[in-house]
Each structure stands twice: as C-alpha cells, then as structure tokens.
Design a protein around this motif. Structure first.
Motif, short mmCIF file in Angstrom:
data_model
loop_
_atom_site.label_atom_id
_atom_site.label_comp_id
_atom_site.label_asym_id
_atom_site.label_seq_id
_atom_site.Cartn_x
_atom_site.Cartn_y
_atom_site.Cartn_z
N VAL A 121 1.80 -1.43 8.82
CA VAL A 121 1.65 -2.03 10.15
C VAL A 121 1.85 -0.93 11.19
O VAL A 121 2.84 -0.19 11.14
CB VAL A 121 2.66 -3.17 10.37
N VAL A 122 0.91 -0.82 12.13
CA VAL A 122 1.01 0.13 13.23
C VAL A 122 1.76 -0.56 14.37
O VAL A 122 1.33 -1.62 14.85
CB VAL A 122 -0.38 0.61 13.69
N HIS A 123 2.87 0.04 14.81
CA HIS A 123 3.72 -0.52 15.87
C HIS A 123 3.40 0.18 17.19
O HIS A 123 3.54 1.40 17.29
CB HIS A 123 5.20 -0.31 15.53
N LEU A 124 3.02 -0.60 18.20
CA LEU A 124 2.65 -0.05 19.51
C LEU A 124 3.78 -0.25 20.52
O LEU A 124 4.57 -1.18 20.42
CB LEU A 124 1.35 -0.69 20.00
N ALA A 125 3.82 0.62 21.52
CA ALA A 125 4.96 0.69 22.44
C ALA A 125 4.89 -0.35 23.55
O ALA A 125 3.84 -0.57 24.15
CB ALA A 125 5.04 2.09 23.05
N GLY A 126 6.04 -0.93 23.83
CA GLY A 126 6.19 -1.74 25.02
C GLY A 126 6.51 -0.86 26.22
O GLY A 126 6.73 0.35 26.08
N THR A 127 6.54 -1.45 27.39
CA THR A 127 6.86 -0.70 28.60
C THR A 127 8.23 -0.05 28.47
O THR A 127 9.22 -0.70 28.18
CB THR A 127 6.86 -1.63 29.83
N GLY A 128 8.27 1.28 28.65
CA GLY A 128 9.53 2.00 28.62
C GLY A 128 9.98 2.46 27.25
O GLY A 128 11.04 3.07 27.13
N GLY A 207 3.15 -5.20 18.34
CA GLY A 207 3.69 -4.56 19.53
C GLY A 207 4.47 -5.56 20.34
O GLY A 207 4.26 -6.77 20.22
N LEU A 208 5.38 -5.06 21.15
CA LEU A 208 6.21 -5.91 21.98
C LEU A 208 5.81 -5.74 23.44
O LEU A 208 5.64 -4.62 23.91
CB LEU A 208 7.68 -5.55 21.77
N SER A 209 5.63 -6.85 24.15
CA SER A 209 5.31 -6.85 25.57
C SER A 209 3.97 -6.16 25.81
O SER A 209 2.95 -6.62 25.30
CB SER A 209 6.46 -6.19 26.35
N MET A 210 3.93 -5.05 26.53
CA MET A 210 2.67 -4.33 26.74
C MET A 210 2.06 -3.93 25.41
O MET A 210 0.83 -4.01 25.22
CB MET A 210 2.91 -3.08 27.58
N GLY A 211 2.89 -3.53 24.45
CA GLY A 211 2.38 -3.18 23.13
C GLY A 211 1.74 -4.36 22.44
O GLY A 211 0.82 -4.19 21.63
N GLY A 212 2.21 -5.56 22.73
CA GLY A 212 1.61 -6.76 22.15
C GLY A 212 0.21 -7.02 22.69
O GLY A 212 -0.67 -7.48 21.94
N VAL A 213 0.01 -6.75 23.98
CA VAL A 213 -1.33 -6.88 24.55
C VAL A 213 -2.30 -5.92 23.85
O VAL A 213 -3.40 -6.29 23.45
CB VAL A 213 -1.31 -6.60 26.07
N HIS A 214 -1.86 -4.67 23.68
CA HIS A 214 -2.71 -3.69 23.02
C HIS A 214 -2.95 -4.06 21.55
O HIS A 214 -4.05 -3.88 21.03
CB HIS A 214 -2.08 -2.30 23.13
N ALA A 215 -1.92 -4.59 20.89
CA ALA A 215 -2.07 -5.02 19.50
C ALA A 215 -3.11 -6.13 19.38
O ALA A 215 -3.93 -6.15 18.47
CB ALA A 215 -0.73 -5.47 18.93
N PHE A 231 4.25 -9.60 20.16
CA PHE A 231 5.58 -10.16 20.39
C PHE A 231 5.93 -10.11 21.88
O PHE A 231 5.81 -9.05 22.52
CB PHE A 231 6.64 -9.38 19.60
N LEU A 232 6.37 -11.23 22.43
CA LEU A 232 6.81 -11.31 23.84
C LEU A 232 5.76 -10.73 24.77
O LEU A 232 6.07 -10.00 25.72
CB LEU A 232 8.14 -10.56 24.03
N SER A 233 4.50 -11.03 24.51
CA SER A 233 3.42 -10.40 25.27
C SER A 233 2.63 -11.44 26.07
O SER A 233 2.47 -12.59 25.64
CB SER A 233 2.49 -9.63 24.34
N PHE A 298 1.73 -14.98 17.27
CA PHE A 298 2.40 -14.62 18.52
C PHE A 298 3.85 -15.10 18.44
O PHE A 298 4.11 -16.23 18.02
CB PHE A 298 1.73 -15.29 19.72
N VAL A 299 4.78 -14.25 18.83
CA VAL A 299 6.18 -14.67 18.96
C VAL A 299 6.53 -14.61 20.44
O VAL A 299 6.44 -13.54 21.06
CB VAL A 299 7.14 -13.79 18.13
#
Length: 365
Positions: A121-128, A207-215, A231-233, A298-299
């Motif tokens: 699984v590729v994990h993408l970055a959230g804001t910050g 990805g979480l937050s912004m990373g979730g949008v990209h995921a 997640f949380l996106s 989606f979580v």
C-alpha cells in the motif's frame, strides 16, 4: 451530575488546534504570495486532463527506478529509502520548484515472503506530514500480515520543500495544484513499478486528509483493481479551504491584493468564490468510479471540524458500491486515536481484491 457531549469536545479540540496553528502568528497563512500567476492557468488545464474522457491515454506512466539504501533490517522486515527523479513531464517539472524535482520514498517490506504473496500500500501525505515516521508507524504492524508499506514524500514537503516556504503553508494557490498533480503522477509510476518490477500480488493506496483526496484520485484513475483507502478526507479541497477550519488560515486579503495588482478588483466574498472555482478541479466526485468500488473504504470522523459530514456523503453518493466507515471523534483526535481503524480498512480493502493464490489477510488491530 454534568453530562459531557464527547462529540462537542472532539469538535472543540479541532477548533482549538486550528486556532493555535492557523490563527496565531506562529507562521504565515496559506497562499500568502497569491494565486501563482500564469502558472495557475497552466495547471488548471493540466488538472482537467485527469478527468474521465482522457484518463487512460497516459498509461502506462513513466517507469521509475529508485536508487535504494537500507536503513535497517531484522529477521522479519527491511526498511529502505529510495530516491528517483519525478516522472512528471517537462511542463510540470519546470513548474515545480527545483527542490521538488527528486522524489523520496520509504519502503517497509516483510522478509522471506515472495512478492506475489504480498500486498503493498502506498501511503500519501496529509497536510503538514513532512516525514516518513507517522505513516511508517501506521503501516508497520501490517508487516506481520505480509503487507508492505511505501511512503511517498510529497512535493513541497520535507526535503522537497522550497527554500522560501515556511512549514506546510504553501505560498501560492498554484502550489496546491502542483503538489496534487505531481503526487498523482509519482504514485501512479510507483504502483506501476510495484506491479511490473516487483510483482506484488495486490496493491493499494491510502492517505489521510489531503493525502486521502490524492489517494482517491489515484484509485479512480488506475486501470486495474487496487484498494483505495481515503481517511478523514473531503471530496474536494474546496471543503478544506473554503468551509473547514483551514479557511481561517488562508491569506484571503493577500489573494485579493494579488488580483488587484492585475487590475482585477474583487470583494473578499468574490475572492472566496474564485477560490471555489479553482479548487473545484480537485473534486473527486468528478473522477470516474474505481474499477472495484467494493475495495474503496472511506474512514470518516463523526465530529470533524476540518471536513464537514456532507462532504463525505457526497463521496458515498458519487461512488456507488464504496463503503464509508465512521469513527467517533474529530479530525485531530481521530488522527491520534484511530490508527487501528485505518489499518483494519487497509486489510479489508485488500481482502476484497482477487488474489492469485489462496491467500488472505487477517484483521489487524
């Protein structure tokens, strides 16, 4: 006896954290240098090229070949870090700051297991999220389930951060679109590498937050079934910067002044409407439904001050067959307390993919 509404407490925690991070003078606000000039116009056209009518025309992507070094190794797992030239085309590469031209990944892999019996699984970055550590902690326990974790360092973050940028506060609106478009291209190339060069049996992106949008965007555009785990996106960056707490950390006056310098006079409300129009390019509901919506999980958090509940419901409506799971908490508290739920979603999403061998993953805690 005083009854405490935990939902309100989670929501208040988001706002207290948001006030500290985005309303204080600790750092400059988002987009303090304005819109990004002609770069923004170019990016709007490039982002539109991700939409369904021509989504398949740029596959396969450029195959990356990371240069690896081993960070540590045990009897059961190995952590490597890799560097590769971003596979973005020349136009996008020239728009990126020089610091972002080389991408970095961390790769945590179970040992003594053939790739065809593993997932990654590729994990993408959230804001910050500037470093690898948080996402490695999220994926680390999954090693025992034969699930590898690949963590991508985003453009504009970590060692890829431009010299003049302070923390996570992007200088221009165009930087946000650049970050997203480059992240999508790099992730698609990494998934292609995992498939063709490494031979992993299953793959996913989270990805979480912004990373979730990209995921979600990557999962939408991928030509074969993968697990897609936001997640949380939100469904769009519009929600984050125009409705949620981040609207208080946005340099609206600087954006208005940037337009005025170009002889375009707008009220602050008109500036916010222009932002909505620009960021509508990031609307995931405009992207095609992934090849296997049952492997989309989606979580979302029940009391999220950054991501309004209606945004998650729009995703659920736009992608029939996907699953939405709710955790009790706000954006900040869920980020801290619900890693177990995120891992469980990863395992379940992967289990919904076809498997070449008679192999499945057990539920992680």
């Amino acid at each position: 006896m005083v009854t405490v509404n935990l939902g309100i407490l989670h929501y208040v925690l988001d706002h207290v954290y948001g006030a500290f991070m985005h309303r204080s003078r600790i750092s400059t606000p988002f987009f303090s240098k304005g819109w990004g000039g002609t770069k923004l116009d170019m990016l709007e056209k490039m982002i539109q090229q991700l939409f369904p009518e021509i989504a398949g025309q740029n596959w396969p992507p450029i195959l990356v070949q990371p240069i690896w070094r081993t960070i540590w190794e045990t009897k059961t797992a190995c952590l490597r870090e890799g560097v590769f030239r971003t596979p973005c085309d020349d136009q996008l590469l020239h728009a990126l700051p020089p610091e972002s031209h080389n991408a970095r990944v961390a790769f945590l892999v179970p040992k003594n297991v053939p790739p065809e019996k593993m997932a990654c699984v590729v994990h993408l970055a959230g804001t910050g999220d500037h470093t690898f550590e948080r996402r490695l902690r999220l994926g680390g326990p999954l090693v025992k389930e034969n699930i590898a974790t690949m963590v991508l360092e985003s453009p504009f973050y970590g060692r890829r951060r431009p010299m003049l940028q302070s923390g996570a506060k992007l200088l221009c609106v165009s930087d946000l679109l650049l970050l997203g478009r480059a992240t999508i291209e790099e992730t698609r190339s990494l998934l292609h590498w995992l498939d063709t060069e490494e031979g992993f049996g299953k793959m996913g992106v989270c990805g979480l937050s912004m990373g979730g949008v990209h995921a979600a965007m990557v999962g939408s555009l991928h030509p074969t079934p993968i697990a897609t785990l936001p997640f949380l996106s939100p469904h769009s960056a519009v929600v984050a910067f125009c409705e949620g707490i981040l609207k208080h950390g946005t340099a609206w006056e600087a954006l208005r002044e940037d337009l005025a310098a170009q002889k375009v006079v707008m009220t602050l409300e008109e500036v916010r409407e222009r932002m909505r129009n620009v960021l509508s390019l990031t609307d995931v509901t405009r992207f095609p439904i992934p090849k296997n919506p049952d492997a989309v999980i989606f979580v979302a958090a029940t009391d999220d001050g950054y991501i309004p509940k209606h945004s998650v419901l729009e995703l659920e409506k736009a992608w029939p067959g996907c699953e939405v799971r709710w955790v009790t908490g706000g954006h900040v508290s869920s980020f801290l307390l619900h890693n177990g739920e995120f891992r469980r979603a990863i395992v379940d999403g992967l289990n919904r993919l076809s498997w070449n061998k008679d192999t499945s993953f057990v539920t992680a805690n």
